[in-house]
Scaffold this motif. Structure first.
Motif, PDB file in Angstrom:
ATOM      1  N   LEU A  54       0.798  -1.221   0.000  1.00  0.00           N
ATOM      2  CA  LEU A  54       0.000   0.000   0.000  1.00  0.00           C
ATOM      3  C   LEU A  54       0.835   1.276   0.000  1.00  0.00           C
ATOM      4  N   VAL A 105      -6.575   1.895  -4.519  1.00  0.00           N
ATOM      5  CA  VAL A 105      -6.502   0.585  -3.864  1.00  0.00           C
ATOM      6  C   VAL A 105      -7.695  -0.243  -4.320  1.00  0.00           C
ATOM      7  N   TRP A 135      -6.446  -3.441   7.286  1.00  0.00           N
ATOM      8  CA  TRP A 135      -5.684  -2.585   6.376  1.00  0.00           C
ATOM      9  C   TRP A 135      -5.940  -1.099   6.581  1.00  0.00           C
ATOM     10  N   LYS A 136      -6.968  -0.762   7.331  1.00  0.00           N
ATOM     11  CA  LYS A 136      -7.434   0.622   7.429  1.00  0.00           C
ATOM     12  C   LYS A 136      -6.312   1.611   7.719  1.00  0.00           C
ATOM     13  N   LEU A 148      -3.989   2.810   4.725  1.00  0.00           N
ATOM     14  CA  LEU A 148      -4.532   3.477   3.545  1.00  0.00           C
ATOM     15  C   LEU A 148      -4.200   4.961   3.545  1.00  0.00           C
ATOM     16  N   SER A 149      -3.851   5.481   2.380  1.00  0.00           N
ATOM     17  CA  SER A 149      -3.686   6.924   2.230  1.00  0.00           C
ATOM     18  C   SER A 149      -5.068   7.574   2.283  1.00  0.00           C
ATOM     19  N   SER A 169      -6.557   8.159  -1.280  1.00  0.00           N
ATOM     20  CA  SER A 169      -6.587   7.108  -2.300  1.00  0.00           C
ATOM     21  C   SER A 169      -8.008   6.760  -2.705  1.00  0.00           C
ATOM     22  N   LEU A 227     -10.696   4.124  -3.522  1.00  0.00           N
ATOM     23  CA  LEU A 227     -10.926   2.740  -3.124  1.00  0.00           C
ATOM     24  C   LEU A 227     -11.857   2.087  -4.139  1.00  0.00           C
ATOM     25  N   ALA A 275     -13.457   2.150   6.377  1.00  0.00           N
ATOM     26  CA  ALA A 275     -12.377   3.060   5.992  1.00  0.00           C
ATOM     27  C   ALA A 275     -12.656   4.505   6.398  1.00  0.00           C
TER      28      ALA A 275
END
Length: 339
Positions: A74, A80, A96-97, A100-101, A104, A106, A129
């Protein structure tokens, strides 16, 4: 502000559709990193540019790499792509939260309605998210992974309430064999993708019972009516169901031997149990087996009649014989076609 030219894209999930979509992006000139749960799969993709577990004999573009480390995958991603099964999306995205940018895009490839919450995948993503709806893009349509990975011509719908983000993903995935169209009807595209899996189960069962083309056409058409009723009740545009995310995806999934839902249903129609069909499918349960329950519950909560979906739930989860379920569908009270 998000990057309108999406160059660095991460695909989370190295299954058939995740890998095929990564190839689409790579063939469109994007730099793609695939996250694979198994280190051996990640190493094969990175070193050999193949994923023999899911798409044997398919060569992946050299600009695709892979890793089993989600943080590494990531790092620097402008978009993503979430390519995990619908019922495991919540757990995976929760893990994964923090990676994440915030800007980004999704992109959801999952097709289903979550058990328990009855939420569509974009709703799950927005919740976990903590991003606005306009940051989430849904890809749907007649997208059998193997055919796309082989470079056979195909089209898809890229849906987002923010048209600019939909266009960004459209540009990032457009190549010589993959033609994406934009749409702002996220609800319709997601429900079409989820419901078609259930209808494909019914078509598979019909094939397993030895039934022919008239029966298949009837199930596809009446299945389309079911998904359109549910979608319009939730605010979807009825025209969406006449397009790629509706009838297009429905026809492909219901008719192709490459469709996991259709082949799973065919095994049930031949008399196999759910456990036997799962074993034959390499331990995997078709999405429609789970989605038939959540979609049925959603329809019941809204007062929407979905008899094929109800029949699939009863066959898969209540032990009803497919022949009996078919007879009950035929024996329902007579009505006007559009009622």
């Amino acid at each position: 502000m998000f990057a309108k030219d999406l160059q660095r894209i991460t695909v989370l999930g190295a299954g058939s559709w995740g890998t095929a979509f990564a190839k689409v992006l790579g063939d469109a000139g994007r730099d793609v990193t695939i996250w694979a749960r198994r280190e051996s799969v990640a190493a094969e993709i990175a070193q050999e540019h193949t994923n023999g577990s899911y798409l044997p004999d398919v060569k992946l573009p050299s600009r695709i790499t892979a890793t089993a480390d989600p943080a590494a995958a990531l790092d620097g991603a402008q978009a993503v792509v979430l390519a995990v099964p619908s019922q495991s999306l919540r757990a995976n995205l929760s893990a994964w939260k923090g990676l994440l940018s915030p800007d980004s895009v999704l992109v959801s490839l999952a097709k289903g309605v979550e058990l328990g919450t009855l939420k569509r995948m974009s709703q799950v993503i927005a919740e976990i998210a903590e991003v606005p709806d306009g940051q989430i893009v849904v890809v749907s349509g007649p997208n059998l992974a193997r055919e796309i990975a082989q470079g056979q011509p195909s089209a898809a719908v890229v849906a987002c309430s923010d048209h600019e983000r939909a266009v960004a993903v459209q540009r990032a995935s457009f190549n010589s064999y993959f033609r994406p169209y934009t749409n702002t009807d996220v609800v319709g595209c997601e429900l079409g993708g989820a419901c078609k899996n259930v209808i494909a189960l019914s078509c598979g069962m019909a094939a397993g019972l030895g039934l022919g083309t008239n029966t298949m056409a009837t199930l596809i058409t009446r299945g389309l009516a079911e998904m359109a009723r549910l979608g319009t009740k939730l605010g979807a545009d009825p025209l969406t169901f006449a397009g790629l995310a509706g009838v297009g995806d429905l026809v492909a999934t219901c008719s192709s031997p490459l469709s996991r839902n259709r082949t799973f249903g065919e095994r049930l129609g031949r008399g196999e149990t759910l456990e036997q069909a799962q074993l034959a499918a390499g331990g995997q349960v078709a999405e429609g087996v789970k989605s038939c329950t959540s979609i049925r519950e959603l329809a019941m909560s809204l007062g929407v009649d979905m008899p094929i979906t109800d029949a699939m739930h009863r066959v898969c989860h209540e032990g009803v014989d497919p022949r009996k379920a078919g007879a009950e569908l035929l024996g329902r009270s007579q009505k006007h076609e559009w009622s």
